[in-house]
Design a protein around this motif. Structure first.
Motif, PDB file in Angstrom:
ATOM      1  N   ALA A  81      13.596   2.257 -32.568  1.00  0.00           N
ATOM      2  CA  ALA A  81      15.037   2.271 -32.360  1.00  0.00           C
ATOM      3  C   ALA A  81      15.745   3.464 -32.999  1.00  0.00           C
ATOM      4  O   ALA A  81      16.900   3.719 -32.693  1.00  0.00           O
ATOM      5  CB  ALA A  81      15.650   0.974 -32.889  1.00  0.00           C
ATOM      6  N   ARG A  84      13.943   8.296 -31.853  1.00  0.00           N
ATOM      7  CA  ARG A  84      14.403   9.067 -30.710  1.00  0.00           C
ATOM      8  C   ARG A  84      15.821   9.607 -30.933  1.00  0.00           C
ATOM      9  O   ARG A  84      16.125  10.753 -30.577  1.00  0.00           O
ATOM     10  CB  ARG A  84      14.385   8.168 -29.479  1.00  0.00           C
ATOM     11  N   ILE A  85      16.665   8.786 -31.553  1.00  0.00           N
ATOM     12  CA  ILE A  85      18.045   9.229 -31.810  1.00  0.00           C
ATOM     13  C   ILE A  85      18.029  10.421 -32.759  1.00  0.00           C
ATOM     14  O   ILE A  85      18.716  11.408 -32.562  1.00  0.00           O
ATOM     15  CB  ILE A  85      18.867   8.074 -32.436  1.00  0.00           C
ATOM     16  N   SER A  98      22.797   1.658 -33.736  1.00  0.00           N
ATOM     17  CA  SER A  98      21.485   1.125 -33.418  1.00  0.00           C
ATOM     18  C   SER A  98      21.052   0.103 -34.478  1.00  0.00           C
ATOM     19  O   SER A  98      20.503  -0.950 -34.147  1.00  0.00           O
ATOM     20  CB  SER A  98      20.478   2.269 -33.313  1.00  0.00           C
TER      21      SER A  98
ATOM     22  N   ILE B 296      21.159  -0.999 -28.729  1.00  0.00           N
ATOM     23  CA  ILE B 296      20.071  -0.097 -29.139  1.00  0.00           C
ATOM     24  C   ILE B 296      19.703   0.826 -27.974  1.00  0.00           C
ATOM     25  O   ILE B 296      19.616   2.042 -28.132  1.00  0.00           O
ATOM     26  CB  ILE B 296      18.829  -0.904 -29.577  1.00  0.00           C
ATOM     27  N   LEU B 300      19.831   4.936 -27.684  1.00  0.00           N
ATOM     28  CA  LEU B 300      18.617   5.722 -27.449  1.00  0.00           C
ATOM     29  C   LEU B 300      18.805   6.639 -26.248  1.00  0.00           C
ATOM     30  O   LEU B 300      18.383   7.787 -26.254  1.00  0.00           O
ATOM     31  CB  LEU B 300      17.420   4.791 -27.209  1.00  0.00           C
ATOM     32  N   PRO B 303      23.208   8.749 -27.052  1.00  0.00           N
ATOM     33  CA  PRO B 303      23.754   8.557 -28.403  1.00  0.00           C
ATOM     34  C   PRO B 303      25.192   9.028 -28.558  1.00  0.00           C
ATOM     35  O   PRO B 303      25.876   8.592 -29.474  1.00  0.00           O
ATOM     36  CB  PRO B 303      22.814   9.369 -29.296  1.00  0.00           C
TER      37      PRO B 303
END
Lengths: 291, 328, 254
Positions: A81, A84-85, A98, B296, B300, B303
């Motif tokens: 979670a 990737r951000i 998130s 979430i 992803l 953002p």
């Protein structure tokens, strides 16, 4: 009376400190407020209790498996979670949302599987108590305090003496530089989440044993308080998180004897006052703006 | 994609008017109590989210305590209306002033704090305010809440039908959008955006950072107070559970989800997130798990939020500039 | 003649570290002064003291005959000093034009009331400010790019935009922190020409620079820093031959 409240405050404060350390570790490597941290504390306690009931009261085994599960959950959270951000170099706000999403998923999954009622936690360790003057100190309280102190010592050892600990500190100093030095940054961050989650699960289980009850909502309140503790001590400073946790525990216990309704407000009031006078927290380093 | 955006940007006024017309027609097309109620609450959350966007989106100061000002406004209006029978012109303005004043007193010493410290302080403030609402029985009746808050009325006309409330909130939304837009488009707004981009550079450009932050925090809180007054008189009952940290966090999620510093983004974010739990109602208890997973997944995949990084005013200027260049 | 800027026995300590030690010098109207010295000599710290980011531990910063030491950065900009930064600090997501408009902050007046009610004063001022900003952008050859985001400009142009943004606050004294850093030879040559133009427009300029060719060519006087101390000042020809300077740059053996 005062001493009694002090003892109670130190007990609960040392569990705040354990959770706050996790906050600080994660904040250190990612500059991220982990809103799911309280959920790991709660879920750790649930895992221990449910496994223990399922295995016919084998506390030690249940506890160990619970720590492994919670730690794995923490590392997975980072892997699925957050990674990737971070790799997209998105704002911190996105990662924060998130973590809120993760907290929502965990809390409501627990509600779904185990129900919303308060669960009683059987007294696995009936240790008795000692009386000093008119202050009662249970061995459970001593145990909680001792475990917290030992874990803090262990963590300090890991951070300063082991390879992975040094890598964690390197990542928190400068992630890009750490990457260039050949550190597997993603592994280090996931490991940090694992450690933080395990600490939270230990604290959650101990508090469950202490109050002999656990409930789903226990995570949110402690999440906020240990966040307050971490900020109070000076976020990203390890001894600061410990100090912050103990102070909030003690002030809360003393304040509660004056006005129980405002018990939960005390931590935040102290925090705001401290930050007004010392904007980087009690032990935080004041750093000059780099221009 | 860019051409679509440029086209949208060029027809901003037309699109705004179309959306407004649709909003006005909505209760005629969906006249059920339920749909009007949902739409009214959406409107209220749009006011709340736009006001939070002023401080968090445009100025870059994370506030996790917006519900505190919402609550302060609601209690101010409720107490003034139930105990003193004051009409809504007065209760609404008083709600905005009291919320703004609270923001001033909190902001002056704390807005110099950096990012996460400020987030913590605002979160803590929200919790303190909730506990005061819970414990100050003499003023707020604590967990019992305040009942029978009269509907807004002025000069013999009373807003009490759901559809009247709906048009009332639409008017408030339009005013809020106009207010935010005007601030952002001005010299003051550029100063705020400069602060969010780089405080040191902004200060070097002669911007008094603390003054600007406090100012925008007060405006943001006053608008939230306004929304609170609306909430109190619309629901006719309030208690402290509506103004906790979870509420602050939901408003925060709305503006991130829609895209920080974007008015259309905020509106879409609010509508999606308000309706999502309703749409998922069929899933019963699983709906909040799904809601969390959607949050979430959204972060992803995107953002920066739905309309983050898209500034229609700039796109329009760039497109106009290009066109002018072609003419030359 | 009275100096425009007078640094009087300024010392800056950070804990035990002395970043700037007992420095004094003066700058007169319409001069171009270069500050040189090895990395870490305290040049940028000096800029930060003059522009209010640090409050000097000791000493005075006399500007236009008033002591501005300890003023907040925005007050200093208001009084007529403007700077650029060593690591470019543009408002990256704003357009080129908006960056310059923010630079005009101290010279425009519209307040919150004007903004909310879009008063005539605001509209008039916005129009005038835009025209003026476009004038500055033409000076640095960025007019064509006025609607691009600042972050999309090439490096050299970003430096030029920072200068335009600083000029927009209508300063008498411009402080440029390594304006040629990262520029190629041609860009540097253009920059030198541009700085000459600024002098012709009446600006006084204090600049930090490592490019010796630039410094020696355009500066009328040079100030040399080493380990926080001012070790020499004078005209370029004199500085070139000054043994202390050679020592600071090349080490004792040389």
């Amino acid at each position: 009376m005062f001493i009694q409240q002090l003892v109670n405050g130190l007990t609960i404060g040392s569990t705040y400190a354990l959770v706050a350390i996790g906050f600080t570790l994660i904040f250190g490597v990612l500059e991220l407020i982990n809103f799911a941290h309280g959920s790991f504390y709660m879920v750790g306690a649930y895992f221990t209790l449910m496994l223990m009931l399922a295995m016919g009261g084998n506390f030690v085994l249940a506890f160990i498996i619970s720590l492994a599960l919670t730690g794995a959950l923490g590392a997975m959270m980072d892997h699925f979670a957050l990674r990737r951000i971070r790799e997209r170099r998105a704002t911190k706000d996105a990662a924060l949302i998130s973590t809120i999403g993760i907290a929502t998923v965990i809390d409501h999954s627990v509600l779904e599987f185990f129900g919303s009622e308060t669960k009683s936690f059987p007294a696995v360790l009936n240790l008795g108590k000692i009386t000093v003057g008119n202050t009662i100190i249970s061995y459970m309280q001593i145990l909680i305090f001792a475990v917290a102190v030992i874990l803090m010592g262990l963590l300090t050892f890991i951070l300063y003496k082991t390879r992975i600990g040094k890598a964690m500190r390197a990542v928190s100093q400068n992630m890009d530089a750490a990457k260039l030095m050949g550190i597997n940054v993603n592994f280090v961050i996931s490991f940090t989440f694992l450690v933080a989650s395990v600490l939270a699960a230990i604290a959650g289980t101990m508090v469950g044993m202490y109050y002999q009850a656990i409930e789903v909502t226990m995570g949110f309140a402690i999440g906020m308080k240990s966040f307050a503790a971490a900020v109070l001590g000076g976020i990203s400073v390890l001894p600061g998180a410990m100090l912050g946790g103990l102070i909030i525990g003690v002030v809360e216990a003393l304040g509660a004897s004056i006005s129980s309704g405002y018990r939960d407000a005390i931590a935040f009031a102290v925090l705001i006052i401290v930050l007004v006078f010392k904007p980087s927290g009690l032990l935080g380093k004041k750093h000059n703006n780099k221009v | 994609m860019n051409r679509i955006l440029a086209c949208l940007a060029r027809n901003q006024l037309l699109i705004s008017l179309t959306v407004l017309a649709l909003a006005l027609l909505f209760p005629l097309v969906f006249p059920s109590q339920y749909s009007i109620r949902m739409a009214t609450l959406c409107g209220m959350y749009i006011v709340l989210a736009l006001s939070l966007n002023l401080i968090t989106g445009y100025t870059g100061q994370v506030s996790l305590g917006h519900a505190a000002f919402f609550g302060i406004g609601a209690y101010t209006a409720a107490i003034l209306a139930t105990r003193f029978g004051l009409n809504f012109l007065f209760t609404f303005i008083a709600a905005a002033i009291v919320a703004g004043l609270a923001a001033f007193l909190l902001g002056l010493p704390t807005l110099k704090l950096k990012g996460h410290y400020l987030a913590m302080v605002t979160l803590g403030f929200c919790e303190i305010v909730r506990l005061v609402e819970m414990n100050w029985m003499g003023l707020t009746r604590g967990p019992l809440g305040i009942l029978n808050i009269p509907p807004p009325s002025l000069w013999g006309f009373t807003i009490d039908a759901p559809i009247e409330y709906y048009y009332f909130i639409v008017a408030l939304v339009v005013l809020t959008i106009k207010l935010v837009q005007n601030i952002v488009d001005s010299r003051v707004g550029k100063g705020l955006i400069a602060i969010s981009e780089d405080e040191i550079a902004a200060e070097a450009m002669g911007i008094n950072i603390l003054r600007y932050k406090v100012m925008v925090f007060v405006i943001s809180a006053a608008l939230a107070g306004f929304a609170g007054a609306f909430y109190a008189q619309y629901m006719s009952y309030i208690d402290p559970t509506s103004f906790g940290t979870d509420q602050s966090i939901s408003i925060f999620i709305m503006i991130i989800f829609g895209g920080l510093a974007s008015i259309p983004g905020t509106i879409i974010g609010v509508i999606v997130l308000t309706l999502l739990p309703e749409v998922l109602r069929g899933l019963m208890d699983f709906r909040l798990i799904i809601y969390g997973l959607i949050l979430i997944a959204m972060m992803l995949v995107k953002p920066e939020g739905l309309l983050g990084n898209i500034n229609f005013t700039r796109i329009k200027k760039a497109a106009d500039g290009k066109k002018a260049g072609e003419l030359k | 003649m009275k100096p425009l800027l007078g640094i009087e026995r300024v010392t800056q300590r950070f804990g035990g570290l002395v970043a700037v030690s007992n420095v004094s010098f003066q700058i007169f109207e319409n001069e171009i002064i270069g500050v040189i010295g090895p990395n870490g000599a305290g040049k940028t710290t000096l800029f930060n003291i003059i522009t209010g980011i640090y409050k000097p531990t000791e000493g005075k910063v006399m500007y236009d005959e008033g002591n501005i030491a300890g003023f907040r950065p925005h007050e200093i900009t208001q009084s007529g000093l403007a700077r650029t930064f060593q690591n470019i600090r543009l408002f990256q997501n704003m357009t080129v034009l908006e960056n310059v408009l923010v630079g005009m902050h101290t010279r425009t007046k519209a307040n919150l009331f004007d903004a909310v009610f879009r008063t005539g004063r605001l509209k008039k001022e916005q129009l005038e400010a835009t025209q003026k900003a476009e004038y500055y952008l033409r000076l640095v050859d960025l007019y064509e790019h006025r609607h691009s985001a600042a972050k999309n400009l090439p490096y050299g142009s970003q430096r030029k935009l920072e200068i335009a943004r600083a000029m927009a606050s209508e300063p008498r004294l411009l402080l440029l922190d390594e304006p040629a850093a990262g520029m190629n030879e041609q860009e540097t040559a253009e920059l030198m020409e541009f700085i000459g133009k600024l002098k012709a427009l009446g600006y006084t300029i204090l600049l930090i620079e490592h490019d010796m060719k630039l410094v020696m060519n355009i500066c009328e006087r040079i100030i040399v820093f080493d380990h926080g101390c001012l070790i020499a000042q004078g005209e370029p020809e004199v500085i070139k031959k000054e043994p202390k300077v050679i020592e600071a740059y090349l080490g004792k053996e040389a």
